[in-house]
Design a protein around this motif. Structure first.
Motif, mmCIF file in Angstrom:
data_model
loop_
_atom_site.group_PDB
_atom_site.id
_atom_site.type_symbol
_atom_site.label_atom_id
_atom_site.label_comp_id
_atom_site.label_asym_id
_atom_site.label_seq_id
_atom_site.Cartn_x
_atom_site.Cartn_y
_atom_site.Cartn_z
ATOM 1 N N ALA A 59 -14.745 12.210 9.317
ATOM 2 C CA ALA A 59 -14.123 12.961 8.230
ATOM 3 C C ALA A 59 -12.781 12.349 7.857
ATOM 4 C CB ALA A 59 -13.952 14.427 8.628
ATOM 5 N N LYS A 60 -11.995 11.945 8.861
ATOM 6 C CA LYS A 60 -10.711 11.309 8.591
ATOM 7 C C LYS A 60 -10.909 10.009 7.835
ATOM 8 C CE LYS A 60 -7.961 13.169 12.376
ATOM 9 N NZ LYS A 60 -7.205 12.846 13.589
ATOM 10 N N GLU A 61 -11.897 9.226 8.234
ATOM 11 C CA GLU A 61 -12.176 7.965 7.547
ATOM 12 C C GLU A 61 -12.576 8.210 6.095
ATOM 13 O OE1 GLU A 61 -15.111 5.804 9.743
ATOM 14 O OE2 GLU A 61 -13.842 5.639 11.530
ATOM 15 N N LYS A 62 -13.371 9.242 5.877
ATOM 16 C CA LYS A 62 -13.800 9.571 4.525
ATOM 17 C C LYS A 62 -12.604 9.985 3.668
ATOM 18 C CE LYS A 62 -17.640 11.854 3.854
ATOM 19 N NZ LYS A 62 -18.625 12.949 3.769
ATOM 20 N N TYR A 63 -11.718 10.813 4.224
ATOM 21 C CA TYR A 63 -10.531 11.245 3.480
ATOM 22 C C TYR A 63 -9.604 10.074 3.200
ATOM 23 C CZ TYR A 63 -11.932 16.050 4.366
ATOM 24 O OH TYR A 63 -12.614 17.220 4.402
ATOM 25 N N LYS B 29 -7.261 6.300 -0.622
ATOM 26 C CA LYS B 29 -7.055 4.910 -1.039
ATOM 27 C C LYS B 29 -7.619 4.674 -2.433
ATOM 28 C CE LYS B 29 -6.899 2.597 3.468
ATOM 29 N NZ LYS B 29 -7.590 1.642 4.348
ATOM 30 N N GLY B 30 -8.768 5.231 -2.710
ATOM 31 C CA GLY B 30 -9.370 5.079 -4.039
ATOM 32 C C GLY B 30 -8.527 5.710 -5.125
ATOM 33 N N VAL B 31 -8.013 6.908 -4.845
ATOM 34 C CA VAL B 31 -7.158 7.587 -5.822
ATOM 35 C C VAL B 31 -5.880 6.799 -6.048
ATOM 36 C CG1 VAL B 31 -5.776 9.662 -6.218
ATOM 37 C CG2 VAL B 31 -8.111 9.875 -5.387
ATOM 38 N N LEU B 32 -5.259 6.318 -4.976
ATOM 39 C CA LEU B 32 -4.034 5.541 -5.108
ATOM 40 C C LEU B 32 -4.277 4.230 -5.850
ATOM 41 C CD1 LEU B 32 -2.355 6.130 -1.632
ATOM 42 C CD2 LEU B 32 -1.717 7.125 -3.828
ATOM 43 N N ALA B 33 -5.408 3.582 -5.590
ATOM 44 C CA ALA B 33 -5.735 2.339 -6.291
ATOM 45 C C ALA B 33 -5.939 2.606 -7.784
ATOM 46 C CB ALA B 33 -6.981 1.708 -5.687
#
Length: 120
Positions: free
Chosen positions: A11-15, A20-24
């Motif tokens: 779950a942590k990896e998914k979050y 990261k996707g949102v920040l990118a």
């Protein structure tokens, strides 16, 4: 029920991937924008079309939200009258939710319409 450490790490990896996707995406949006002249943007089809679309949607939402909410409330009242004691509370909650949702939809669309009106 306890979660296993494996599920927590997944779950942590998914979050982290989502963040990261949102920040990118935010970085690409702000870093890759090119300066444009305001007059060109103001008169572009994209801006005028989006403005008309938002205006049409908010006006229709102001009209349709009370009508749909009214119909739902009538339906919920009919169902509540045929329900037993336990279900009456659920139908009362649904009626309350429909009323609050109607008020929120009308106020939200009026606010958006007001904000868009300032940019005309």
């Amino acid at each position: 029920m306890l979660e296993s450490p494996i599920n927590k790490s997944k779950a942590k990896e998914k979050y982290i991937k989502i963040i990261k996707g949102v920040l990118a995406t935010i970085y690409i949006f702000f870093a890759c924008t090119m300066p444009v002249h305001a007059q060109k943007v103001k008169d572009s089809k994209l801006v005028t079309g989006t403005e008309k679309l938002i205006n049409d949607i908010t006006i229709k939402l102001i009209i349709l939200a009370p009508i749909i909410s009214g119909l739902l409330i009538i339906y919920f009242c009919i169902r509540r009258s045929a329900a037993d004691e336990m279900d009456v509370k659920k139908w009362n909650n649904r009626i309350t939710t429909a009323i609050v949702s109607c008020i929120g939809a009308v106020l939200g669309s009026a606010l958006i319409n007001l904000i868009v009106g300032y940019y005309k």
